[in-house]
Structure formats: C-alpha cells, structure tokens
Design a protein around this motif. Sequence first.
Motif, PDB file in Angstrom:
ATOM      1  N   LEU A 267       0.801  -1.440   0.214  1.00  0.00           N
ATOM      2  CA  LEU A 267       0.261   0.405  -0.164  1.00  0.00           C
ATOM      3  C   LEU A 267       0.621   1.409   0.232  1.00  0.00           C
ATOM      4  CD1 LEU A 267      -3.093  -1.097   2.513  1.00  0.00           C
ATOM      5  CD2 LEU A 267      -2.665  -0.980  -0.105  1.00  0.00           C
ATOM      6  N   HIS A 268       1.544   0.991  -0.435  1.00  0.00           N
ATOM      7  CA  HIS A 268       2.549   2.269  -0.778  1.00  0.00           C
ATOM      8  C   HIS A 268       3.235   2.657  -2.173  1.00  0.00           C
ATOM      9  CE1 HIS A 268       6.883   4.558   1.207  1.00  0.00           C
ATOM     10  NE2 HIS A 268       5.981   4.823   0.942  1.00  0.00           N
ATOM     11  N   TYR A 269       3.219   3.678  -2.169  1.00  0.00           N
ATOM     12  CA  TYR A 269       3.208   3.680  -3.556  1.00  0.00           C
ATOM     13  C   TYR A 269       3.930   4.612  -4.386  1.00  0.00           C
ATOM     14  CZ  TYR A 269      -1.255   1.122  -3.328  1.00  0.00           C
ATOM     15  OH  TYR A 269      -1.782   0.030  -3.514  1.00  0.00           O
ATOM     16  N   LEU A 270       4.664   4.969  -6.150  1.00  0.00           N
ATOM     17  CA  LEU A 270       4.881   5.984  -6.140  1.00  0.00           C
ATOM     18  C   LEU A 270       4.636   7.038  -7.099  1.00  0.00           C
ATOM     19  CD1 LEU A 270       7.756   8.050  -5.471  1.00  0.00           C
ATOM     20  CD2 LEU A 270       8.569   5.853  -7.455  1.00  0.00           C
ATOM     21  N   VAL A 271       4.120   8.138  -7.606  1.00  0.00           N
ATOM     22  CA  VAL A 271       3.545   8.562  -8.315  1.00  0.00           C
ATOM     23  C   VAL A 271       4.769   9.817  -8.920  1.00  0.00           C
ATOM     24  CG1 VAL A 271       2.127  10.093  -9.565  1.00  0.00           C
ATOM     25  CG2 VAL A 271       0.911   8.032  -8.782  1.00  0.00           C
ATOM     26  N   ILE A 272       5.199   9.522 -10.256  1.00  0.00           N
ATOM     27  CA  ILE A 272       6.037  10.585 -11.123  1.00  0.00           C
ATOM     28  C   ILE A 272       5.059  11.031 -12.135  1.00  0.00           C
ATOM     29  CG2 ILE A 272       8.259  11.095 -12.120  1.00  0.00           C
ATOM     30  CD1 ILE A 272       9.732   8.915 -10.398  1.00  0.00           C
ATOM     31  N   VAL A 273       5.306  12.582 -11.939  1.00  0.00           N
ATOM     32  CA  VAL A 273       4.892  13.595 -13.166  1.00  0.00           C
ATOM     33  C   VAL A 273       5.704  14.277 -13.451  1.00  0.00           C
ATOM     34  CG1 VAL A 273       3.210  15.285 -13.772  1.00  0.00           C
ATOM     35  CG2 VAL A 273       2.625  13.351 -12.806  1.00  0.00           C
ATOM     36  N   VAL A 274       5.955  13.765 -15.080  1.00  0.00           N
ATOM     37  CA  VAL A 274       6.609  14.867 -15.761  1.00  0.00           C
ATOM     38  C   VAL A 274       6.379  16.559 -16.563  1.00  0.00           C
ATOM     39  CG1 VAL A 274       9.234  15.172 -17.089  1.00  0.00           C
ATOM     40  CG2 VAL A 274       8.772  12.600 -15.813  1.00  0.00           C
ATOM     41  N   ASP A 275       6.761  17.334 -15.566  1.00  0.00           N
ATOM     42  CA  ASP A 275       6.318  18.823 -16.368  1.00  0.00           C
ATOM     43  C   ASP A 275       7.086  19.240 -18.232  1.00  0.00           C
ATOM     44  OD1 ASP A 275       4.736  19.581 -15.082  1.00  0.00           O
ATOM     45  OD2 ASP A 275       5.702  20.861 -14.656  1.00  0.00           O
ATOM     46  N   GLY A 276       6.245  18.977 -19.635  1.00  0.00           N
ATOM     47  CA  GLY A 276       7.613  19.132 -20.464  1.00  0.00           C
ATOM     48  C   GLY A 276       6.405  20.006 -21.859  1.00  0.00           C
ATOM     49  N   ARG A 277       7.196  19.804 -22.756  1.00  0.00           N
ATOM     50  CA  ARG A 277       6.572  20.849 -24.174  1.00  0.00           C
ATOM     51  C   ARG A 277       6.541  22.181 -23.472  1.00  0.00           C
ATOM     52  NH1 ARG A 277       2.113  17.405 -26.088  1.00  0.00           N
ATOM     53  NH2 ARG A 277       2.626  15.262 -26.694  1.00  0.00           N
ATOM     54  N   SER A 278       8.015  23.090 -22.849  1.00  0.00           N
ATOM     55  CA  SER A 278       7.904  23.770 -22.291  1.00  0.00           C
ATOM     56  C   SER A 278       9.098  24.303 -22.340  1.00  0.00           C
ATOM     57  CB  SER A 278       6.956  24.292 -20.488  1.00  0.00           C
ATOM     58  OG  SER A 278       7.454  26.001 -20.341  1.00  0.00           O
ATOM     59  N   GLU A 279       9.552  25.068 -23.213  1.00  0.00           N
ATOM     60  CA  GLU A 279      10.889  25.982 -23.374  1.00  0.00           C
ATOM     61  C   GLU A 279      11.705  26.522 -22.694  1.00  0.00           C
ATOM     62  OE1 GLU A 279      13.579  27.052 -27.285  1.00  0.00           O
ATOM     63  OE2 GLU A 279      11.364  27.556 -27.335  1.00  0.00           O
ATOM     64  N   GLY A 280      12.138  26.462 -21.886  1.00  0.00           N
ATOM     65  CA  GLY A 280      12.898  27.652 -20.312  1.00  0.00           C
ATOM     66  C   GLY A 280      12.779  26.791 -19.660  1.00  0.00           C
ATOM     67  N   TYR A 281      11.949  25.823 -19.140  1.00  0.00           N
ATOM     68  CA  TYR A 281      11.000  25.628 -18.240  1.00  0.00           C
ATOM     69  C   TYR A 281      11.219  24.475 -18.087  1.00  0.00           C
ATOM     70  CZ  TYR A 281       7.519  23.474 -14.808  1.00  0.00           C
ATOM     71  OH  TYR A 281       7.145  22.879 -13.875  1.00  0.00           O
ATOM     72  N   SER A 282      10.459  23.194 -18.470  1.00  0.00           N
ATOM     73  CA  SER A 282      10.394  21.899 -18.464  1.00  0.00           C
ATOM     74  C   SER A 282      10.081  21.870 -19.702  1.00  0.00           C
ATOM     75  CB  SER A 282       9.930  21.221 -17.662  1.00  0.00           C
ATOM     76  OG  SER A 282      10.035  19.837 -17.779  1.00  0.00           O
ATOM     77  N   GLU A 283      11.712  20.801 -20.249  1.00  0.00           N
ATOM     78  CA  GLU A 283      10.938  19.874 -22.207  1.00  0.00           C
ATOM     79  C   GLU A 283      10.461  18.409 -22.038  1.00  0.00           C
ATOM     80  OE1 GLU A 283      15.076  20.026 -23.718  1.00  0.00           O
ATOM     81  OE2 GLU A 283      15.399  21.756 -23.626  1.00  0.00           O
ATOM     82  N   GLY A 284      10.369  17.732 -20.726  1.00  0.00           N
ATOM     83  CA  GLY A 284      10.304  17.050 -20.833  1.00  0.00           C
ATOM     84  C   GLY A 284      11.297  16.108 -20.420  1.00  0.00           C
ATOM     85  N   CYS A 285      10.855  14.726 -20.286  1.00  0.00           N
ATOM     86  CA  CYS A 285      11.973  13.255 -20.489  1.00  0.00           C
ATOM     87  C   CYS A 285      11.804  12.274 -21.111  1.00  0.00           C
ATOM     88  CB  CYS A 285      12.442  13.103 -19.074  1.00  0.00           C
ATOM     89  SG  CYS A 285      11.178  11.497 -18.308  1.00  0.00           S
ATOM     90  N   ASP A 286      12.717  11.340 -21.893  1.00  0.00           N
ATOM     91  CA  ASP A 286      12.569   9.959 -22.506  1.00  0.00           C
ATOM     92  C   ASP A 286      12.241   8.959 -21.618  1.00  0.00           C
ATOM     93  OD1 ASP A 286      15.120   9.594 -21.816  1.00  0.00           O
ATOM     94  OD2 ASP A 286      16.049  10.195 -23.036  1.00  0.00           O
ATOM     95  N   LEU A 287      11.689   7.678 -21.961  1.00  0.00           N
ATOM     96  CA  LEU A 287      11.374   6.940 -20.830  1.00  0.00           C
ATOM     97  C   LEU A 287      12.493   6.139 -20.396  1.00  0.00           C
ATOM     98  CD1 LEU A 287       9.036   4.863 -23.503  1.00  0.00           C
ATOM     99  CD2 LEU A 287       8.027   6.479 -21.261  1.00  0.00           C
ATOM    100  N   PRO A 288      13.697   6.170 -20.562  1.00  0.00           N
ATOM    101  CA  PRO A 288      15.205   5.305 -19.965  1.00  0.00           C
ATOM    102  C   PRO A 288      14.742   6.310 -18.790  1.00  0.00           C
ATOM    103  CG  PRO A 288      15.146   5.055 -22.367  1.00  0.00           C
ATOM    104  CD  PRO A 288      13.748   5.552 -22.202  1.00  0.00           C
ATOM    105  N   THR A 289      14.654   7.744 -19.201  1.00  0.00           N
ATOM    106  CA  THR A 289      15.316   8.551 -17.904  1.00  0.00           C
ATOM    107  C   THR A 289      13.843   8.841 -17.126  1.00  0.00           C
ATOM    108  OG1 THR A 289      16.352  10.468 -19.242  1.00  0.00           O
ATOM    109  CG2 THR A 289      15.575  10.572 -17.343  1.00  0.00           C
TER     110      THR A 289
END
Length: 339
Positions: A267-289
């Motif tokens: 019952l212990h979970y980890l959610v990861i959310v990656v922001d992307g498509r925003s130049e100068g702030y966050s481009e996003g990441c690929d699946l290996p990353t």
Amino acid sequence: MSQNDFARRRLLLYLALGVLLLAIPLLITAASESPAQAPEPSPSAEEPVYIEASLEDAGEASFEDIPLEESAQTGSALPAPDDTSAPDATEQTAQEEAPEWNYETSTITVHIGRHQQDNFVYYAADIQLTDPSQFSYAFANERFDAGTEALSDIAERNNPLLAINGDYCGFHNNGVIIRGGELFRKQNSARQMLIVDKNGDLSVLVDRSEKQGVVADRLMEEGVLHTFEFGPTLVENGQAVEMDSAIVRVEDGYLEPRTAIGQLGPLHYLVIVVDGRSEGYSEGCDLPTLQQLFLDHGAQIAFNLDGGGSTTLWFNGKVINHPASGEERKVSDIVMFMR
C-alpha cells in the motif's frame, strides 16, 4: 418713657430694618457669583494624547494605550504592523525550484517533492495508504466511455487527496478494462497491462497472446480492483525492464511530459509526473530517464501511463504541476488516492 423718646426709637428701628432690606439682595448676588476659572493649557505637541484600544480592535492582544498621533498617521486606532521585508531573491528562487507538499493523517500520508533536472522538472509523490479501497478511480461524466472532462472537474466531484490522469481508456479500444472491481471492456490488445489486485499490489501482464475474454474472466474471479492499458513497464522486481521499441518510442531524446506509477511496498506507492513541452522551463524526458527516476526512488515496480498533454497532478484541491498546453487537457479517466 416720653412720647418723643418712643418716636425716636421707632424711627431708628425703621431705619435699621430698611438698611437690612437693602443689604440682603447685595449679599445674595455676591454669593451667587463664582471666581473666574483659569483656562486649561493646550496639550503640548511633545506630549501625545492617548486613547484606549479595545480587545475587539486588537484581536487577541491585551488592552494597551496607543498615541492618538500615531493613530492619525496609520488611519487606525492600532499601531501599524512591523514592516516585513521581501525574501531574498536567491532564497525565493530556491523555494520555487524545490517546494514540498505534505499531508498526514491516520489513514493516508503523502509527501510530494518538486525536483529540477538538467532540462526538465518532475514531481515525485510518495503515497502510503491503509486500505486498498483508497486506491480508486473515476470516469469523466461519472460513467465509462462518456466523453472527457478536465481532471480537476472530475477530482472535485469525488474529493480525493491526490489524483493523476489514467490510461485514457475512453480514447482507445484496447484490452481489458476493470475499474473498482467492475468489468467494462474485454478486447484483444498488444499493449501491456497494469493490474491492481485486491490487496492493492501492482503487477504487469506483458504476454497478450491469450484470448482477452479468458484473461478478463480470470482477473474478475481473482477480485482484481483495477487494470490500466498503456505501458510500457519500466521497473519489475526492482530492476529496469527492457522496453520494446516496436510498441512504444523509447529512444533517447524523445522528450515528452510523462505520468507513471510505481510501488515501493505494501500500500505504498510512488507517482512521478514530468512537466514538458515548455522551452526554458521543462522540456520533458524520455522513457529511459523516467525509468531511472523510479529506480533512484526505490520502486519495485513501475508502469507508464498516458502522458503528453494529459499529464496532470492534482493535490488537495488544485493542480500543482504545469500541464503542457498551459491548461488541462480533458481526459476520460483518472486515478485517485482517497483520504
């Protein structure tokens, strides 16, 4: 006594009585007049006049005397609050780069950290539940395959503590869809499936060669709570999983917003959310990353969900990440963690 003496005495008596009658009004007038009072000196400019502030005005403060001159300057009977200087620019930047959100009760604990990598920003939510039923779901417009809604609208109607976008099952026709122990679809699929069993444990189904009607019946007999059709699987048994590029683009440099879920323990979970498509702030990441992020955080299993413009993280009443288009994309379904 002769008659003349008697007349003289009577005359003197009348004279004395007349004098007395004349003196009485003068005495009364003199008694009624008071001496003039000296005028009060005006207050000195160096000695302020004080007024008393009530508890109603001062909140929890005690009664205190406050100079009237100060009151006139501040526009209030209370002294002006101390001036609070703006935070140091460096400190403010650091706070913006790495804020945290925390929530803890006897039934759920959530810790969310915002992390800055070289070219992207991601949120890692550590979630500890006490009952499998707290791992929940919701559909847009309150029923399966009934269009789309903004995640925040769906969440506000159901009141979870935390919510993320799901697998967009209303957009595709793939595989076996079970939510809340109810079977909504059983179709063949080449995708990978995430399974949430009756204990809240995560597992994956990669081999889809079996007839999916048979798979659906078996999962229902086992009391499975939810299934999600997307992928790929990122981590299994605490190890990185080789991802099939024939199913999904996994090459380095394919940067996108991402949403994924993993498990750290019971019952212990980890959610990861990656922001992307925003130049100068966050481009996003690929699946290996993304895969490596789950390994770094100690996940025993992790699975990729719908991403791109759908990527949204909602916590305690508001969206806390930055959706790719600047506003939420409408989705068909969400994953919820209940209070």
